[in-house]
Write a protein that holds these residues in place. Sequence first.
Motif, PDB file in Angstrom:
ATOM      1  N   ILE A  57       5.184  13.216   5.443  1.00  0.00           N
ATOM      2  CA  ILE A  57       3.971  12.326   5.263  1.00  0.00           C
ATOM      3  C   ILE A  57       3.660  12.038   6.762  1.00  0.00           C
ATOM      4  CG2 ILE A  57       3.018  10.247   4.626  1.00  0.00           C
ATOM      5  CD1 ILE A  57       5.323  10.061   2.283  1.00  0.00           C
ATOM      6  N   TYR A  58       2.245  12.390   7.117  1.00  0.00           N
ATOM      7  CA  TYR A  58       1.563  12.226   8.395  1.00  0.00           C
ATOM      8  C   TYR A  58       0.449  11.165   7.774  1.00  0.00           C
ATOM      9  CZ  TYR A  58       4.020  15.882  10.668  1.00  0.00           C
ATOM     10  OH  TYR A  58       4.789  16.636  11.349  1.00  0.00           O
ATOM     11  N   LEU A  59       0.551   9.992   8.487  1.00  0.00           N
ATOM     12  CA  LEU A  59      -0.565   8.773   8.143  1.00  0.00           C
ATOM     13  C   LEU A  59      -1.817   9.139   9.120  1.00  0.00           C
ATOM     14  CD1 LEU A  59       2.107   6.343   7.493  1.00  0.00           C
ATOM     15  CD2 LEU A  59       0.431   7.114   5.713  1.00  0.00           C
ATOM     16  N   VAL A  60      -2.873   9.074   9.082  1.00  0.00           N
ATOM     17  CA  VAL A  60      -4.057   9.225   9.727  1.00  0.00           C
ATOM     18  C   VAL A  60      -4.831   7.965   9.625  1.00  0.00           C
ATOM     19  CG1 VAL A  60      -3.854  11.669  10.352  1.00  0.00           C
ATOM     20  CG2 VAL A  60      -5.344  10.863   8.258  1.00  0.00           C
ATOM     21  N   GLY A  61      -5.402   7.599  10.461  1.00  0.00           N
ATOM     22  CA  GLY A  61      -6.671   6.423  10.379  1.00  0.00           C
ATOM     23  C   GLY A  61      -7.073   5.862  11.508  1.00  0.00           C
ATOM     24  N   MET A  62      -8.000   5.048  11.417  1.00  0.00           N
ATOM     25  CA  MET A  62      -8.404   4.309  12.667  1.00  0.00           C
ATOM     26  C   MET A  62      -7.242   3.477  13.395  1.00  0.00           C
ATOM     27  SD  MET A  62     -12.211   3.347  11.427  1.00  0.00           S
ATOM     28  CE  MET A  62     -12.362   2.475  13.095  1.00  0.00           C
ATOM     29  N   MET A  63      -7.673   3.355  14.545  1.00  0.00           N
ATOM     30  CA  MET A  63      -6.887   2.377  15.231  1.00  0.00           C
ATOM     31  C   MET A  63      -6.768   1.199  14.589  1.00  0.00           C
ATOM     32  SD  MET A  63      -7.783   2.080  19.118  1.00  0.00           S
ATOM     33  CE  MET A  63      -7.303   0.576  19.893  1.00  0.00           C
ATOM     34  N   GLY A  64      -5.408   0.611  14.326  1.00  0.00           N
ATOM     35  CA  GLY A  64      -5.211  -0.993  13.680  1.00  0.00           C
ATOM     36  C   GLY A  64      -5.362  -0.806  12.274  1.00  0.00           C
ATOM     37  N   SER A  65      -5.260   0.375  11.327  1.00  0.00           N
ATOM     38  CA  SER A  65      -5.706   0.457  10.170  1.00  0.00           C
ATOM     39  C   SER A  65      -4.431   0.137   9.240  1.00  0.00           C
ATOM     40  CB  SER A  65      -6.520   1.537   9.735  1.00  0.00           C
ATOM     41  OG  SER A  65      -5.820   2.697   9.997  1.00  0.00           O
ATOM     42  N   GLY A  66      -3.404   0.183   9.921  1.00  0.00           N
ATOM     43  CA  GLY A  66      -2.061  -0.143   9.163  1.00  0.00           C
ATOM     44  C   GLY A  66      -1.188   1.041   8.882  1.00  0.00           C
ATOM     45  N   LYS A  67      -1.448   1.934   9.828  1.00  0.00           N
ATOM     46  CA  LYS A  67      -0.411   3.238   9.637  1.00  0.00           C
ATOM     47  C   LYS A  67       0.901   3.021  10.055  1.00  0.00           C
ATOM     48  CE  LYS A  67      -2.781   5.547  12.700  1.00  0.00           C
ATOM     49  NZ  LYS A  67      -3.923   4.502  13.211  1.00  0.00           N
ATOM     50  N   SER A  68       1.147   2.036  11.057  1.00  0.00           N
ATOM     51  CA  SER A  68       2.559   1.970  11.494  1.00  0.00           C
ATOM     52  C   SER A  68       3.350   1.019  10.342  1.00  0.00           C
ATOM     53  CB  SER A  68       2.742   1.385  12.757  1.00  0.00           C
ATOM     54  OG  SER A  68       1.995   1.841  13.775  1.00  0.00           O
ATOM     55  N   THR A  69       2.403   0.129   9.726  1.00  0.00           N
ATOM     56  CA  THR A  69       3.219  -0.873   9.018  1.00  0.00           C
ATOM     57  C   THR A  69       3.166  -0.254   7.656  1.00  0.00           C
ATOM     58  OG1 THR A  69       1.566  -2.571   9.952  1.00  0.00           O
ATOM     59  CG2 THR A  69       2.564  -2.994   7.641  1.00  0.00           C
ATOM     60  N   VAL A  70       2.395   0.847   7.142  1.00  0.00           N
ATOM     61  CA  VAL A  70       2.697   1.506   5.914  1.00  0.00           C
ATOM     62  C   VAL A  70       3.884   2.532   6.200  1.00  0.00           C
ATOM     63  CG1 VAL A  70       1.595   3.337   4.415  1.00  0.00           C
ATOM     64  CG2 VAL A  70       0.316   1.277   4.828  1.00  0.00           C
ATOM     65  N   GLY A  71       3.697   3.118   7.465  1.00  0.00           N
ATOM     66  CA  GLY A  71       4.767   4.224   7.623  1.00  0.00           C
ATOM     67  C   GLY A  71       6.239   3.731   7.611  1.00  0.00           C
ATOM     68  N   LYS A  72       6.317   2.497   8.083  1.00  0.00           N
ATOM     69  CA  LYS A  72       8.049   1.939   7.970  1.00  0.00           C
ATOM     70  C   LYS A  72       8.332   1.714   6.666  1.00  0.00           C
ATOM     71  CE  LYS A  72       7.408  -0.094  12.501  1.00  0.00           C
ATOM     72  NZ  LYS A  72       6.737  -0.952  13.393  1.00  0.00           N
ATOM     73  N   ILE A  73       7.293   1.117   5.821  1.00  0.00           N
ATOM     74  CA  ILE A  73       7.689   0.841   4.465  1.00  0.00           C
ATOM     75  C   ILE A  73       8.054   2.125   3.579  1.00  0.00           C
ATOM     76  CG2 ILE A  73       6.780   0.054   2.227  1.00  0.00           C
ATOM     77  CD1 ILE A  73       5.175  -2.048   3.941  1.00  0.00           C
ATOM     78  N   LEU A  74       6.975   2.987   3.815  1.00  0.00           N
ATOM     79  CA  LEU A  74       7.309   4.600   3.131  1.00  0.00           C
ATOM     80  C   LEU A  74       8.519   5.073   3.432  1.00  0.00           C
ATOM     81  CD1 LEU A  74       3.796   6.100   3.366  1.00  0.00           C
ATOM     82  CD2 LEU A  74       5.234   5.352   1.324  1.00  0.00           C
ATOM     83  N   ALA A  75       8.861   5.169   4.926  1.00  0.00           N
ATOM     84  CA  ALA A  75      10.094   5.830   5.236  1.00  0.00           C
ATOM     85  C   ALA A  75      11.339   5.001   4.790  1.00  0.00           C
ATOM     86  CB  ALA A  75      10.199   5.892   6.786  1.00  0.00           C
ATOM     87  N   GLU A  76      11.497   3.760   4.616  1.00  0.00           N
ATOM     88  CA  GLU A  76      12.400   3.181   4.009  1.00  0.00           C
ATOM     89  C   GLU A  76      12.995   3.282   2.518  1.00  0.00           C
ATOM     90  OE1 GLU A  76      12.259  -1.210   4.581  1.00  0.00           O
ATOM     91  OE2 GLU A  76      13.793  -1.531   2.949  1.00  0.00           O
ATOM     92  N   VAL A  77      11.622   3.292   1.830  1.00  0.00           N
ATOM     93  CA  VAL A  77      11.869   3.613   0.455  1.00  0.00           C
ATOM     94  C   VAL A  77      12.252   5.002   0.139  1.00  0.00           C
ATOM     95  CG1 VAL A  77      10.467   3.676  -1.826  1.00  0.00           C
ATOM     96  CG2 VAL A  77      10.081   1.906  -0.155  1.00  0.00           C
ATOM     97  N   LEU A  78      11.637   6.040   0.854  1.00  0.00           N
ATOM     98  CA  LEU A  78      11.769   7.528   0.759  1.00  0.00           C
ATOM     99  C   LEU A  78      13.306   7.868   1.424  1.00  0.00           C
ATOM    100  CD1 LEU A  78       8.297   8.685   1.264  1.00  0.00           C
ATOM    101  CD2 LEU A  78       9.390   8.322  -0.909  1.00  0.00           C
TER     102      LEU A  78
END
Length: 142
Positions: A57-78
């Motif tokens: 999964i590659y998260l793309v989006g504007m600076m500060g849009s939440g990619k890191s926050t969302v990414g860490k949760i996704l990685a943990e669950v998956l």
Amino acid sequence: PAAAAPALRARAARPVAPLCCVQTSRGHQSLHNSVDEALLLKRKAEEVQFELNGRCIYLVGMMGSGKSTVGKILAEVLGYSYFDSDSLVEQAVGMPSVAQIFKVHSEAFFRDSESSVLRDLSSMHRLVVATGGGAVIRPVNW
Ligand SMILES: Nc1ncnc2c1ncn2[C@@H]1O[C@H](COP(=O)(O)OP(=O)(O)O)[C@@H](O)[C@H]1O
Ligand SMILES: O=C(O)C1=C[C@@H](OP(=O)(O)O)[C@@H](O)[C@H](O)C1
């Protein structure tokens, strides 16, 4: 105000159900919203886990849009590994911040290193990658 949410892009031959995290507001008033959103995100990740079948999964989006926050949760669950491409570029270049790389070298230098990091990651499986806000500028990264 509504802010741009990171788009979720799975490296998939067949698209999986889209995941969307809407960032509604910031600050202490949004705390309970963030908790709800994290729970929804976890549930959605569990739903698509089987279909993802190890694809990245590659998260793309504007600076500060939440990619890191969302990414860490996704990685943990998956049960995936999580990477932040900005951090990988910093390690590769040997500098502590993207701002310093821009200043000492140039944006073009940073973009070259970013593309190189993303290319290296693209041969791996079971990753969640938070890309830099400007990674979409170069079509070679897509
Ligand atoms: N759903 C959300 N609601 C409110 N604030 C959020 C939400 N997701 C992220 N944030 C906050 O927004 C800021 C930027 O998030 P971050 O994940 O670092 O973005 P990015 O990786 O896209 O630059 C952080 O302070 C983070 O805590
Ligand atoms: O690609 C870019 O121009 C950048 C995007 C930002 O990344 P985030 O989207 O991770 O905040 C920032 O951290 C980085 O210094 C430079």
